[in-house]
Each structure stands twice: as C-alpha cells, then as structure tokens.
Design a protein around this motif. Structure first.
Motif, PDB file in Angstrom:
ATOM      1  N   UNK A 242       0.863  -1.178   0.000  1.00  2.49           N
ATOM      2  CA  UNK A 242       0.000   0.000   0.000  1.00  2.49           C
ATOM      3  C   UNK A 242       0.898   1.227   0.000  1.00  2.49           C
ATOM      4  N   UNK A 243       0.342   2.356  -0.437  1.00  2.88           N
ATOM      5  CA  UNK A 243       1.043   3.627  -0.335  1.00  2.88           C
ATOM      6  C   UNK A 243       0.136   4.599   0.405  1.00  2.88           C
ATOM      7  N   UNK A 244       0.701   5.226   1.431  1.00  2.00           N
ATOM      8  CA  UNK A 244      -0.041   6.249   2.154  1.00  2.00           C
ATOM      9  C   UNK A 244      -0.194   7.480   1.283  1.00  2.00           C
ATOM     10  N   UNK A 245      -1.401   7.806   0.942  1.00  4.99           N
ATOM     11  CA  UNK A 245      -1.778   8.919   0.062  1.00  4.99           C
ATOM     12  C   UNK A 245      -1.642   8.482  -1.404  1.00  4.99           C
ATOM     13  N   UNK A 246      -0.571   8.851  -2.084  1.00  5.08           N
ATOM     14  CA  UNK A 246      -0.403   8.452  -3.485  1.00  5.08           C
ATOM     15  C   UNK A 246      -1.305   9.180  -4.450  1.00  5.08           C
ATOM     16  N   UNK A 247      -2.032  10.186  -3.966  1.00  7.20           N
ATOM     17  CA  UNK A 247      -3.034  10.835  -4.818  1.00  7.20           C
ATOM     18  C   UNK A 247      -2.412  11.548  -6.011  1.00  7.20           C
ATOM     19  N   UNK A 248      -1.173  11.989  -5.875  1.00  5.66           N
ATOM     20  CA  UNK A 248      -0.594  12.768  -6.964  1.00  5.66           C
ATOM     21  C   UNK A 248      -0.019  11.893  -8.074  1.00  5.66           C
ATOM     22  N   UNK A 249      -0.243  10.617  -7.957  1.00  6.75           N
ATOM     23  CA  UNK A 249       0.074   9.731  -9.082  1.00  6.75           C
ATOM     24  C   UNK A 249      -0.751  10.094 -10.313  1.00  6.75           C
ATOM     25  N   UNK A 250      -1.893  10.764 -10.110  1.00 10.47           N
ATOM     26  CA  UNK A 250      -2.736  11.150 -11.250  1.00 10.47           C
ATOM     27  C   UNK A 250      -2.060  12.184 -12.124  1.00 10.47           C
ATOM     28  N   UNK A 251      -1.000  12.812 -11.635  1.00  6.18           N
ATOM     29  CA  UNK A 251      -0.330  13.853 -12.411  1.00  6.18           C
ATOM     30  C   UNK A 251       0.492  13.283 -13.559  1.00  6.18           C
ATOM     31  N   UNK A 252       0.673  11.976 -13.588  1.00  3.50           N
ATOM     32  CA  UNK A 252       1.411  11.323 -14.668  1.00  3.50           C
ATOM     33  C   UNK A 252       0.683  10.025 -15.021  1.00  3.50           C
ATOM     34  N   UNK A 253       0.058   9.949 -16.189  1.00  2.46           N
ATOM     35  CA  UNK A 253      -0.705   8.750 -16.557  1.00  2.46           C
ATOM     36  C   UNK A 253       0.119   7.465 -16.498  1.00  2.46           C
ATOM     37  N   UNK A 254       1.411   7.559 -16.788  1.00  2.13           N
ATOM     38  CA  UNK A 254       2.250   6.362 -16.734  1.00  2.13           C
ATOM     39  C   UNK A 254       2.424   5.879 -15.298  1.00  2.13           C
ATOM     40  N   UNK A 255       2.544   6.805 -14.371  1.00  2.00           N
ATOM     41  CA  UNK A 255       2.663   6.431 -12.957  1.00  2.00           C
ATOM     42  C   UNK A 255       1.345   5.836 -12.476  1.00  2.00           C
ATOM     43  N   UNK A 256       0.243   6.438 -12.864  1.00  4.50           N
ATOM     44  CA  UNK A 256      -1.060   5.915 -12.478  1.00  4.50           C
ATOM     45  C   UNK A 256      -1.229   4.484 -12.985  1.00  4.50           C
ATOM     46  N   UNK A 257      -0.816   4.249 -14.207  1.00  2.00           N
ATOM     47  CA  UNK A 257      -0.881   2.898 -14.763  1.00  2.00           C
ATOM     48  C   UNK A 257       0.039   1.940 -13.993  1.00  2.00           C
ATOM     49  N   UNK A 258       1.204   2.435 -13.588  1.00  2.00           N
ATOM     50  CA  UNK A 258       2.143   1.587 -12.861  1.00  2.00           C
ATOM     51  C   UNK A 258       1.580   1.185 -11.500  1.00  2.00           C
ATOM     52  N   UNK A 259       0.897   2.103 -10.837  1.00  7.66           N
ATOM     53  CA  UNK A 259       0.270   1.785  -9.550  1.00  7.66           C
ATOM     54  C   UNK A 259      -0.802   0.714  -9.754  1.00  7.66           C
ATOM     55  N   UNK A 260      -1.615   0.898 -10.778  1.00  8.14           N
ATOM     56  CA  UNK A 260      -2.670  -0.080 -11.059  1.00  8.14           C
ATOM     57  C   UNK A 260      -2.082  -1.450 -11.388  1.00  8.14           C
ATOM     58  N   UNK A 261      -1.044  -1.468 -12.211  1.00  5.70           N
ATOM     59  CA  UNK A 261      -0.427  -2.735 -12.618  1.00  5.70           C
ATOM     60  C   UNK A 261       0.191  -3.452 -11.419  1.00  5.70           C
TER      61      UNK A 261
END
Length: 360
Positions: A242-261
């Motif tokens: 898990x990551x505490x917060x992580x909300x700013x992953x939305x600022x980079x679609x590739x990072x958001x995809x990496x979190x999901x993957x």
C-alpha cells in the motif's frame, strides 16, 4: 460539508434525483491510515497537557481545528510539524499510551470500522517508558486488550521517519519483525512517514527488505507533498503493498498505470489533502480518477487531531464527490481487502458490506 448522516441526492438513469439514505457510519470498513499521536481526541490532548504541566499552542486549545498553512511549502509543513510535536510531547507515560490506543479503537468502532491498523513510531515515546521495545509492547498489549472485547480488531504498523537516518529505520524494521504476526495485537506492517522531501527513498530499501522477509505489509507514504515521481520511486525501491496517500500519481498517466499494474492499494485521506493545502477543496481530490484507473482505495483519516475529521467524514467526502452507495461499498471493500485482517474477520466484514448495500 453535509452531515455524515444526512442523505445525499444523486441523479438516477431517468434524470430524477435518487435519495441515498444508507448511513456511511454504519458501513463496515477497515481503517488503514491513522497515526498514533494524530488519532487523539482534542479533549484528550488537553487533559494530558494539563496533567503534565504543558502549555499547548492556541490552535489546540481555543482555535481548533487548526487552520494549517499550505504544507506543500516548507513554512506550511513547519507549522503542521510544530503542532504535531506539541501534541506528541504530552504523551509521557504508559497510561497515556494505553489511553490513546483505547480511545482510537472506540472512536473507530463507533464509526463502523471493524479493523484498525494504527501507525506508531515507538522512538517518540521511548524516553518515557524505558526504550523503543517497551514503547511498542505497550501499544501491542493494549491493542490485544481492546481487540479481546470483540468490537474491533486493532493491529499495529511500525513506522520509520524520513527525518532520521536510514540506519534507525533498519532498527525499527528488526523490532517490527520480532513482533510480526497476522492478527490483532500484532505488528502487521512497516511504514515510512514524515516530510516526503527529506531523505532518499532508496536509502530506506534495506529496512523494507527486513520487513518483507518477516512477512509484514509494506506501507510507506508517498505522493502527497511531492508529485507523481515520488510515487514511482516508492514503487521502484520499496515494492509496497500500500502507499499512504499516493493521490498525486494522477499527475502522470504512466505512474497511475504503474500503480494499477502493481496492484497497490492507495490510502487516500481527503481531509488531510485539503487541510494541508494539497487540494483546495474535497471536490478536487482525484478519487474518481484513481478508481477509474482500477486502483484499490482505502480511505483514511490520517491525523484527526489536527485535521478535525475522522473516518466517517472521509466517506462523506467521497459521497460529496458523487460516489453512490454502491461505490462507497466498493471503497469499504478496498479497505478490508487491503488490510491484514484475519480471514474469518475479513469474510464477515465483507458479508456485512453486502448486507449494508442490499438492505438500504
């Protein structure tokens, strides 16, 4: 914000407004992002201060909850940290520590939480109780006592601080590993907290390797004060559950995809995000974008003492964002499934989420 018990309106398929009457307080859930000191009731910190002869800042006495400056800049974070340190300085005995665990559990249980993973850095309280080992054991013992009462299960996440040397994190990881278990009254996770701008994530990887070998959940903070790159660094170096917060992953679609993957659960804390000035209002918290990316979410209150909102208010904020009761139930499932709750408790809680949803 609307009262947590007041029904919300949502447009149905035919364009009419449908009433959502299910109580978010009654929704079964788990709480995975709550800090030990920050969990305190404001009345408790005032009473502890009086008993120890400590003068509290006005923001914790007559001007509560504090109006925090924007913590994404250094001055804002300093104000937040100063208030946090003032509250922590009031915790000076075993009885104080036990009271915090007991009250946090009672408050969570009253808000529908079936399981609490409270996060503690025992070095903060070690000087008053004989060391980091007794400090942790006090918290664990009270967690077992509270859990035995049957209302809520309480487990512990040991958290290292980014403000201290990574070697101290390894010491804490070994301590956490020694007390590792898979039930209430055990250490179930290892975290990394405090100012994300301090220290290099990679330097804490050896501590997380110790925790990983012990079977602990890896739950570092990232992606609140800093942007998407901090989330990517956390993924790459710490391999978190898990990551505490992580909300700013939305600022980079590739990072958001990496979190999901990676299948990582994000512990989203809307009250914290707004109070610290990461977002101007709850409507700006990108919860929907995170959910649309297929990322599991566990809502958390973070530090109710300083932000003025507890767990139920986070679900109320999600409802304000337009999430319907089915989606709120999904958030509750995300918290339960992202936890280290024992399987029999997990199954019962998930079943009760379905009952909440179908009985409305």
């Amino acid at each position: 914000m609307r009262s947590v018990e007041e029904p919300a309106d949502r447009a149905g398929p035919d364009g009419t407004l449908a009433r959502m009457t299910r109580s978010v307080q009654d929704l079964p859930k788990a709480h995975l992002h709550l800090h030990f000191t920050g969990s305190m009731r404001v009345e408790t910190v005032r009473e502890l201060a009086a008993s120890h002869g400590i003068r509290l800042p006005d923001a914790l006495v007559t001007d509560w909850p504090p109006r925090l400056a924007k913590a994404t800049d250094e001055r804002g974070w300093f104000r937040f940290q100063r208030l946090y340190d003032a509250a922590r300085s009031c915790v000076r005995s075993e009885d104080d520590m036990r009271r915090i665990v007991r009250e946090a559990a009672a408050d969570d249980a009253s808000e529908g939480s079936r399981w609490l993973e409270i996060q503690v850095d025992p070095t903060s309280y070690a000087p008053f109780v004989g060391g980091i080992t007794p400090a942790l054991e006090i918290v664990l013992d009270e967690a077992r006592t509270v859990s035995a009462q049957g209302e809520i299960g309480v487990a512990v996440v040991v958290a290292a601080s980014r403000m201290r040397h990574p070697l101290e994190a390894r010491t804490l990881a070994r301590l956490a590993a020694h007390h590792a278990g898979d039930g209430a009254g055990d250490v179930v996770g290892f975290g990394l907290s405090n100012d994300e701008r301090r220290g290099l994530v990679a330097d804490f990887a050896p501590a997380f390797a110790i925790a990983r070998r012990a079977g602990l959940a890896l739950v570092p903070h990232g992606g609140e004060l800093l942007g998407a790159q901090s989330v990517m660094e956390t993924l790459e170096h710490l391999d978190p559950d898990r990551i505490g917060h992580g909300v700013r992953s939305v600022e980079d679609p590739q990072v958001l995809d990496a979190v999901a993957e990676a299948g990582v659960t994000l512990e989203v804390c809307p009250g914290s995000n707004v109070a610290l000035g990461v977002y101007a209002a709850a409507k700006d918290v990108p919860l929907r974008r995170i959910l649309r990316a297929g990322i599991p979410v566990a809502l958390g209150a973070d530090d109710p003492l300083l932000f003025g909102t507890r767990l139920t208010a986070q679900y109320a904020a999600a409802r304000e964002l337009g999430l319907d009761d089915s989606e709120l139930a999904g958030l509750a499932r995300g918290s339960i499934e992202g936890s280290r709750m024992p399987q029999h408790l997990r199954a019962a809680a998930l079943a009760d989420v379905e009952t909440w949803l179908t009985a409305g």
